[in-house]
Scaffold this active site. Structure first.
Site, PDB file in Angstrom:
ATOM      1  N   ASP A  27      -2.197  -6.869  -0.603  1.00 45.01           N
ATOM      2  CA  ASP A  27      -3.258  -7.776  -1.026  1.00 45.01           C
ATOM      3  C   ASP A  27      -2.669  -9.152  -1.349  1.00 45.01           C
ATOM      4  OD1 ASP A  27      -5.608  -8.878  -1.929  1.00 45.01           O
ATOM      5  OD2 ASP A  27      -5.915  -7.455  -3.554  1.00 45.01           O
ATOM      6  N   ASP A  40       9.231  -8.841  -4.425  1.00 42.66           N
ATOM      7  CA  ASP A  40       9.468 -10.178  -4.961  1.00 42.66           C
ATOM      8  C   ASP A  40      10.287 -11.017  -3.988  1.00 42.66           C
ATOM      9  OD1 ASP A  40      11.445  -8.287  -5.473  1.00 42.66           O
ATOM     10  OD2 ASP A  40      12.004  -9.111  -7.417  1.00 42.66           O
ATOM     11  N   LYS A  54       9.029  -1.777  -3.968  1.00 43.33           N
ATOM     12  CA  LYS A  54       9.742  -2.132  -5.205  1.00 43.33           C
ATOM     13  C   LYS A  54      10.501  -0.892  -5.656  1.00 43.33           C
ATOM     14  CE  LYS A  54      10.741  -5.143  -8.438  1.00 43.33           C
ATOM     15  NZ  LYS A  54      11.704  -6.227  -8.166  1.00 43.33           N
ATOM     16  N   TYR A  83      -5.111   0.636  -6.870  1.00 44.41           N
ATOM     17  CA  TYR A  83      -6.531   0.294  -6.854  1.00 44.41           C
ATOM     18  C   TYR A  83      -7.419   1.531  -6.941  1.00 44.41           C
ATOM     19  CZ  TYR A  83      -5.317  -4.478  -5.395  1.00 44.41           C
ATOM     20  OH  TYR A  83      -4.824  -5.752  -5.326  1.00 44.41           O
ATOM     21  N   ASP A 101      -2.440 -12.774   1.369  1.00 43.98           N
ATOM     22  CA  ASP A 101      -3.020 -14.056   0.969  1.00 43.98           C
ATOM     23  C   ASP A 101      -1.963 -15.157   1.000  1.00 43.98           C
ATOM     24  OD1 ASP A 101      -5.513 -12.996   0.644  1.00 43.98           O
ATOM     25  OD2 ASP A 101      -5.781 -13.743  -1.400  1.00 43.98           O
TER      26      ASP A 101
END
Length: 354
Positions: free
Chosen positions: A245, A221, A189, A138, A249
């Site tokens: 992020d 994942d 990852k 980001y 959620d």
């Protein structure tokens, strides 16, 4: 206690108003609380052509804590990217050095039926996600959209973490795990991305200072899948900005409604910005039907993490539990046989429970 109140856009002003009522009640009962309001996001752009006006940033920097509603709305989507509401949110996080985002996913027993998962899968769920908030893709440079050497347009971003950034979020996560069930899962990852391979290496090194905490690792994942398959295996999760992020959620919906979940974003001195996990929900703005409980619970996090007032934090949290036990529900968590209330009606119920 100086609190900057930034209602923002959409349902932000409605839900923040109920949280402010809770703070006013605490002030009436003896807490030394000062509040000052300022615009941010689309409201900041409307007021001064900037999603983070200079005066708003100055107020936030001078305050001990910040209470934020939400930012954004479709009317701002055509603005140049630096002027969009979300850029104001990213900028205030960076300016205040709010690197540690704490997002609890806690399922209240009364809301087990509101989750889309089977009650036996989510009953008793209590997860804390610790998300690094000021680094990663980001904020990484270079970034942009350009024409490449082949003459084709392409977009590019950079995933980047320094060792110091990883270490400081690691210490926060381990210390939180020490106060809970002493289990920390670091999500990365590392099988594909060198940046997160480095993240994993540093987390393993930080773990040496916390021998009482069990550290595990999981690819992002798989973590997304496990949150749905068996979420109660997790206690504290620590991860980078973009993974955090997404996963936070996902975890929020395990609880039945994102409208129930608060969050805290802290600097190294525990100064914090406190906000609900949900967005500005412009489709229901102004209708007095939004759920204010996530914002009210964010006030409880503020009392706990920035001001160290555990008793006051528990008072707010117990009031929320009481209104749920009494059967009060906003539209997002409504169930048959329960009393459906408005945004302000839920605020009334919480104040009565306090």
């Amino acid at each position: 206690m100086k609190i900057a109140v930034l209602p923002g856009d959409g349902i932000g002003p409605e839900i923040v108003a109920q949280a402010v009522r809770v703070l006013e009640r605490l002030r009436a009962d003896g807490l030394a609380i000062e509040m000052e309001h300022a615009p941010i996001g689309g409201a900041g752009y409307d007021a001064s052509g900037d999603p983070l006006p200079d005066a708003t940033l100055a107020l936030a920097q001078a305050a001990d804590a910040v209470l934020l509603g939400a930012v954004g709305g479709p009317q701002y989507d055509t603005l140049d990217r630096p002027l969009r509401p979300e850029r104001g949110l990213l900028r205030i996080r960076k300016a205040l050095n709010l690197f540690a985002n704490l997002r609890p996913a806690l399922l209240y027993p009364e809301l087990a039926g509101a989750s889309t998962l089977k009650p036996e899968v989510v009953s008793g769920l209590d997860i804390m996600i610790v998300r690094e908030l000021t680094g990663d893709i980001y904020f990484g440079q270079p970034r942009g959209i350009h024409v490449n050497e082949q003459g084709e347009r392409e977009g590019f971003n950079t995933m980047r973490y320094s060792e110091s950034e990883i270490r400081r979020i690691g210490h926060v996560a381990f210390q939180i795990a020490q106060k809970r069930n002493k289990k920390l899962c670091s999500v990365d990852k590392a099988n594909v991305l060198e940046c997160t391979e480095f993240w994993k290496e540093i987390m393993i090194d930080v773990a040496k200072a916390y021998p009482d905490v069990e550290l595990s690792h999981m690819y992002v994942d798989n973590a997304a899948m496990q949150l749905v398959r068996a979420p109660k295996q997790f206690d504290v999760i620590v991860t980078g900005n973009i993974f955090g992020d997404i996963l936070s959620d996902e975890a929020s919906m395990l609880t039945g409604s994102i409208g129930m979940l608060p969050s805290a974003s802290l600097d190294q001195a525990n100064k914090g910005l406190y906000e609900p996990c949900h967005g500005s929900a412009p489709d229901i703005a102004g209708r007095n039907i939004a759920n204010p409980l996530a914002t009210i619970l964010s006030v409880a996090m503020m009392l706990r993490y920035t001001f160290g007032l555990e008793d006051a934090a528990l008072r707010v949290e117990h009031a929320v539990k009481r209104v749920l036990a009494q059967g009060y529900r906003t539209a997002d968590i409504a169930e048959a046989g329960m009393e459906k209330v408005s945004t302000s009606g839920m605020g009334d119920a919480v104040l009565a429970a306090m």
